[in-house]
Design a protein around this motif. Sequence first.
Motif, mmCIF file in Angstrom:
data_model
loop_
_atom_site.group_PDB
_atom_site.id
_atom_site.type_symbol
_atom_site.label_atom_id
_atom_site.label_comp_id
_atom_site.label_asym_id
_atom_site.label_seq_id
_atom_site.Cartn_x
_atom_site.Cartn_y
_atom_site.Cartn_z
ATOM 1 N N ASN A 168 -52.387 -54.571 93.122
ATOM 2 C CA ASN A 168 -51.840 -55.900 93.315
ATOM 3 C C ASN A 168 -51.918 -56.373 94.755
ATOM 4 O OD1 ASN A 168 -51.309 -56.436 90.722
ATOM 5 N ND2 ASN A 168 -49.205 -55.681 90.770
ATOM 6 N N SER A 169 -51.872 -55.448 95.656
ATOM 7 C CA SER A 169 -51.942 -55.863 97.047
ATOM 8 C C SER A 169 -53.395 -56.171 97.376
ATOM 9 C CB SER A 169 -51.434 -54.759 97.948
ATOM 10 O OG SER A 169 -52.397 -53.738 97.985
ATOM 11 N N LEU A 170 -53.606 -57.026 98.387
ATOM 12 C CA LEU A 170 -54.947 -57.433 98.756
ATOM 13 C C LEU A 170 -55.571 -56.352 99.626
ATOM 14 C CD1 LEU A 170 -56.679 -59.914 98.283
ATOM 15 C CD2 LEU A 170 -55.818 -60.820 100.440
ATOM 16 N N LYS A 171 -56.647 -55.799 99.137
ATOM 17 C CA LYS A 171 -57.348 -54.825 99.960
ATOM 18 C C LYS A 171 -57.987 -55.536 101.139
ATOM 19 C CE LYS A 171 -59.195 -50.865 97.540
ATOM 20 N NZ LYS A 171 -60.434 -50.345 96.977
ATOM 21 N N ALA A 172 -58.072 -54.863 102.266
ATOM 22 C CA ALA A 172 -58.608 -55.508 103.467
ATOM 23 C C ALA A 172 -59.983 -56.113 103.224
ATOM 24 C CB ALA A 172 -58.664 -54.506 104.603
ATOM 25 N N ILE A 173 -60.838 -55.387 102.544
ATOM 26 C CA ILE A 173 -62.213 -55.870 102.368
ATOM 27 C C ILE A 173 -62.246 -57.163 101.557
ATOM 28 C CG2 ILE A 173 -62.752 -54.595 100.241
ATOM 29 C CD1 ILE A 173 -65.095 -54.966 103.252
ATOM 30 N N GLN A 174 -61.188 -57.374 100.757
ATOM 31 C CA GLN A 174 -61.148 -58.591 99.940
ATOM 32 C C GLN A 174 -60.899 -59.848 100.760
ATOM 33 O OE1 GLN A 174 -58.347 -56.820 96.942
ATOM 34 N NE2 GLN A 174 -59.524 -58.147 95.583
ATOM 35 N N TYR A 175 -60.204 -59.710 101.875
ATOM 36 C CA TYR A 175 -60.096 -60.911 102.720
ATOM 37 C C TYR A 175 -61.075 -60.886 103.880
ATOM 38 C CZ TYR A 175 -56.933 -58.406 105.981
ATOM 39 O OH TYR A 175 -56.398 -57.542 106.863
ATOM 40 N N LEU A 176 -61.490 -59.681 104.285
ATOM 41 C CA LEU A 176 -62.467 -59.608 105.379
ATOM 42 C C LEU A 176 -63.797 -60.242 104.987
ATOM 43 C CD1 LEU A 176 -62.134 -56.049 106.929
ATOM 44 C CD2 LEU A 176 -61.595 -58.259 107.966
ATOM 45 N N THR A 177 -64.246 -59.973 103.764
ATOM 46 C CA THR A 177 -65.566 -60.459 103.365
ATOM 47 C C THR A 177 -65.648 -61.989 103.374
ATOM 48 O OG1 THR A 177 -65.757 -58.483 102.041
ATOM 49 C CG2 THR A 177 -67.384 -60.210 101.658
ATOM 50 N N PRO A 178 -64.776 -62.683 102.634
ATOM 51 C CA PRO A 178 -64.883 -64.151 102.692
ATOM 52 C C PRO A 178 -64.567 -64.702 104.074
ATOM 53 C CG PRO A 178 -62.966 -63.481 101.414
ATOM 54 C CD PRO A 178 -63.749 -62.240 101.698
ATOM 55 N N GLY A 179 -63.614 -64.073 104.776
ATOM 56 C CA GLY A 179 -63.220 -64.568 106.094
ATOM 57 C C GLY A 179 -64.368 -64.494 107.083
ATOM 58 N N LEU A 180 -64.925 -63.293 107.228
ATOM 59 C CA LEU A 180 -66.006 -63.138 108.197
ATOM 60 C C LEU A 180 -67.269 -63.855 107.739
ATOM 61 C CD1 LEU A 180 -65.348 -59.467 109.308
ATOM 62 C CD2 LEU A 180 -64.928 -61.577 110.586
ATOM 63 N N LEU A 181 -67.443 -63.982 106.428
ATOM 64 C CA LEU A 181 -68.582 -64.768 105.934
ATOM 65 C C LEU A 181 -68.412 -66.225 106.375
ATOM 66 C CD1 LEU A 181 -71.158 -65.065 104.277
ATOM 67 C CD2 LEU A 181 -69.747 -65.498 102.273
ATOM 68 N N GLY A 182 -67.171 -66.711 106.283
ATOM 69 C CA GLY A 182 -66.899 -68.069 106.746
ATOM 70 C C GLY A 182 -67.249 -68.223 108.212
ATOM 71 N N LEU A 326 -63.318 -72.981 102.716
ATOM 72 C CA LEU A 326 -64.353 -72.009 102.409
ATOM 73 C C LEU A 326 -63.737 -70.632 102.186
ATOM 74 C CD1 LEU A 326 -67.196 -70.906 102.164
ATOM 75 C CD2 LEU A 326 -67.337 -70.816 104.648
ATOM 76 N N VAL A 327 -62.895 -70.188 103.133
ATOM 77 C CA VAL A 327 -62.355 -68.836 103.083
ATOM 78 C C VAL A 327 -61.479 -68.633 101.843
ATOM 79 C CG1 VAL A 327 -60.819 -67.210 104.243
ATOM 80 C CG2 VAL A 327 -62.499 -68.501 105.568
ATOM 81 N N THR A 328 -60.562 -69.571 101.622
ATOM 82 C CA THR A 328 -59.639 -69.412 100.500
ATOM 83 C C THR A 328 -60.371 -69.406 99.162
ATOM 84 O OG1 THR A 328 -58.191 -70.771 101.854
ATOM 85 C CG2 THR A 328 -57.408 -70.215 99.668
ATOM 86 N N SER A 329 -61.288 -70.364 99.001
ATOM 87 C CA SER A 329 -61.978 -70.444 97.719
ATOM 88 C C SER A 329 -62.944 -69.294 97.527
ATOM 89 C CB SER A 329 -62.736 -71.766 97.603
ATOM 90 O OG SER A 329 -61.852 -72.829 97.771
ATOM 91 N N ALA A 330 -63.588 -68.877 98.602
ATOM 92 C CA ALA A 330 -64.520 -67.749 98.489
ATOM 93 C C ALA A 330 -63.747 -66.499 98.105
ATOM 94 C CB ALA A 330 -65.278 -67.543 99.799
ATOM 95 N N GLN A 331 -62.566 -66.318 98.715
ATOM 96 C CA GLN A 331 -61.722 -65.175 98.380
ATOM 97 C C GLN A 331 -61.391 -65.186 96.887
ATOM 98 O OE1 GLN A 331 -57.518 -64.819 99.885
ATOM 99 N NE2 GLN A 331 -58.656 -63.956 101.606
ATOM 100 N N SER A 332 -61.070 -66.372 96.426
ATOM 101 C CA SER A 332 -60.669 -66.495 95.038
ATOM 102 C C SER A 332 -61.809 -66.150 94.075
ATOM 103 C CB SER A 332 -60.159 -67.921 94.815
ATOM 104 O OG SER A 332 -60.138 -68.223 93.458
ATOM 105 N N VAL A 333 -62.994 -66.697 94.306
ATOM 106 C CA VAL A 333 -64.071 -66.451 93.339
ATOM 107 C C VAL A 333 -64.745 -65.098 93.530
ATOM 108 C CG1 VAL A 333 -64.598 -68.847 92.833
ATOM 109 C CG2 VAL A 333 -65.794 -67.715 94.716
ATOM 110 N N LEU A 334 -64.721 -64.575 94.743
ATOM 111 C CA LEU A 334 -65.442 -63.317 94.957
ATOM 112 C C LEU A 334 -64.756 -62.147 94.272
ATOM 113 C CD1 LEU A 334 -66.735 -63.347 98.649
ATOM 114 C CD2 LEU A 334 -68.050 -63.545 96.541
ATOM 115 N N SER A 335 -63.430 -62.023 94.464
ATOM 116 C CA SER A 335 -62.823 -60.785 93.980
ATOM 117 C C SER A 335 -61.473 -60.980 93.315
ATOM 118 C CB SER A 335 -62.679 -59.803 95.149
ATOM 119 O OG SER A 335 -61.761 -60.321 96.072
ATOM 120 N N LYS A 336 -61.040 -62.231 93.153
ATOM 121 C CA LYS A 336 -59.737 -62.430 92.527
ATOM 122 C C LYS A 336 -59.855 -63.178 91.214
ATOM 123 C CE LYS A 336 -56.359 -63.510 95.508
ATOM 124 N NZ LYS A 336 -55.874 -64.318 96.643
ATOM 125 N N GLY A 337 -61.088 -63.196 90.676
ATOM 126 C CA GLY A 337 -61.273 -63.752 89.346
ATOM 127 C C GLY A 337 -61.199 -65.260 89.262
#
Lengths: 370, 305
Positions: A168-182, A326-337
């Motif tokens: 349930n907790s956000l793994k670091a890579i789940q926010y790092l990927t969209p964030g740094l991609l942004g 970009l970051v929020t939506s990418a986070q959502s579609v990449l790994s949060k379904g």
Amino acid sequence: MSAPSTNTPSIEKERVSTFVSITRVMLTGFMRDRTALFFTLAMPLIFLLLFGVLTKNAGTSHVKIAEVGQVAVLDSMPGDSRTELEKAVTITKYDDESVALQKVKKGDLDGLVEQGPNGQVVLRFSMSDQVKAGAVQTIVNSVVQQANQAASGQQPKFTLAPSQVEDNSLKAIQYLTPGLLGYAVATGAVFGTSLTLVNWRKRRVLRRLRLAPVSIGSVVAARVAVSVVVAFVQTAIFLVVATMPFFGLKLTGNWWLVLPLVVCATIAFMSIGFLTGAIAKTEEAASGISQIILLPMSFLGGAFIPIDNAPHWLQTVSRALPMRYLVTSAQSVLSKGGGVMDVLPAMGGLLAFAALFTAISWRFFSWDDA
Amino acid sequence: MTAAISADGIRKRYGDVQAVDGVSLTVETGEFHGILGPNGAGKTTTLEILEGIREPDEGRIELLGMAPWPRNAKLLPRIGVQFQASAFFVKLTARETIRTFASFYGVGPKRADAMLERVGLADSASVLTDKMSGGQAQRLSIACALAHDPELVFLDEPTTGLDPQARRNLWDLLRDINAEGRTVVLTTHYLDEAEVLCDRVSVMDHGKVLKTGAPAALVREIDDTVRVSVESGQLGVEAARELFAAAGAEIANLDDNGVSLAVSTRGPGPVLSVLAEQNALRGLEVRGATLEDVFLQLTGREYRA
Ligand SMILES: Nc1ncnc2c1ncn2[C@@H]1O[C@H](COP(=O)(O)OP(=O)(O)O)[C@@H](O)[C@H]1O
Ligand SMILES: [Mg+2]
């Protein structure tokens, strides 16, 4: 000599050939520019690798506690419960309480558990890491609960399942990927647009283009195409790296929605580059102004650190920045379904931002230095 | 035959500087026309206005029967322009550069490469434009201006900064371009270049065209003027003026630039005898008029590029 030409090719064909050759010019220039390659491709990747390694275990609830002396609830746990527990907790036995306490104070251990008088279980933890402090309490508490229930002979209502806490907790890579991609996409689009504009103006290429029968549309389209290609390359690199088992990003069903999202974000960031390029007279100035916009936007937009816990007013500011969408939506579609509805509004916002900034930039734009 | 260019009363001001101050100009089809003047005379500004990349404050211009401003897409394929400073994309080779420019006009790579060969850059085709010498860059600029086979070509100081050999090679190329039937307008601050290349020259200074005509005709107008010069320091300017007047010599111009005392006159006989009487013949030179004298006569001052 061949007579001065009178057969002008069709306008359509000319547009296509102009678009193709300008696209080629920009791509060739980009590939031969080591600085641009470094800042748009290498550096964001280095950030991802670096942050990825540094935060590999952050955000998970794995805690280390000391068991001082004999603690009945821990020692009497059935074998399989104990195995489950140790997925989330590393338990080390200590005989000397002061040694263990010292380690908790230094942060080497997240807490210690000892048997108090009257069957009490004493938990001592440090508040230096709030997330872990919380995790320690939760876990120990649930262990004690379970033991109580077992002792009362009731069927346990709840069983300890530490793996749920982790998921349930956000793994670091789940926010790092969209964030740094942004951050990467913004760097590529802002600098690419801004420096091309300044360089072409300074080197009189813009003015030369005005004397050729080329439409502004095909030049702009070429620049957008090149920036989108660069952004897709960045996205591909990021996804390949982040989904490697070592980093362990798990893509969810509609992850591909990140592609149209990245296109819209690229256009939005390009409009910022258009503004800085229209204002700046030299490449140095263009880089400086772009950087001044890019870094705060990345921090406030949540590219480097999640901003969910930031003060309210900062969150409001971030809502004006394309980076956040970009970051929020990418986070959502990449790994949060997340699905289409999680990206569509963001894409609309990004395009609106682009339209606004392009309109503003146009007022500052000039073909010529003088 | 209709004129390739006709311009009437062009003016352009930058702040306090009146860069172009009422220029009128007619260039016939097939003509090689020179705009000659010292730096800052307003040549580049005039050319840019004719090309249609700068809006004049005043004036009426027709290029091949069309107005160049605002940007006229019908006109663009018919003109070729070389800027005073080169305009190349970064990090491209010579071949990539000319192929790119050619493609804007729907001209294929074969023709582009042929043009590169024509200006003698076939061997440097793979050199990055940033690494080319001044002469190479000028030739590439000209090749890019010609790749689409324009009828009317504008060249802004194409030979400035080149060594004498490179200049001569470029002259040959420019003559050929004109011989093919193209109208060429070239600016230069070299008098000899204008004299050698141009059918007609417009002499410019301070934003104005002082005189237009064939170099030979301009010189012929002051043809009977002879320029006599001797080393400075043998005779003062005022003393000389009095002596020449006393001897009945008709003096068009007299000055001493610290190196030589120069006299422009229609009657060199009395001038020479005065100088001989004064024993002031050291460094004596006598020559007929050139464009330099035309400029001198038009402006009252020595020509300095
Ligand atoms: N963009 C400009 N802004 C301000 N002044 C200019 C500009 N371009 C030219 N000038 C001035 O106008 C005058 C004519 O310049 P120019 O046309 O470049 O002359 P030339 O090409 O004969 O050397 C000069 O005094 C120059 O300083
Ligand atoms: Mg000039």
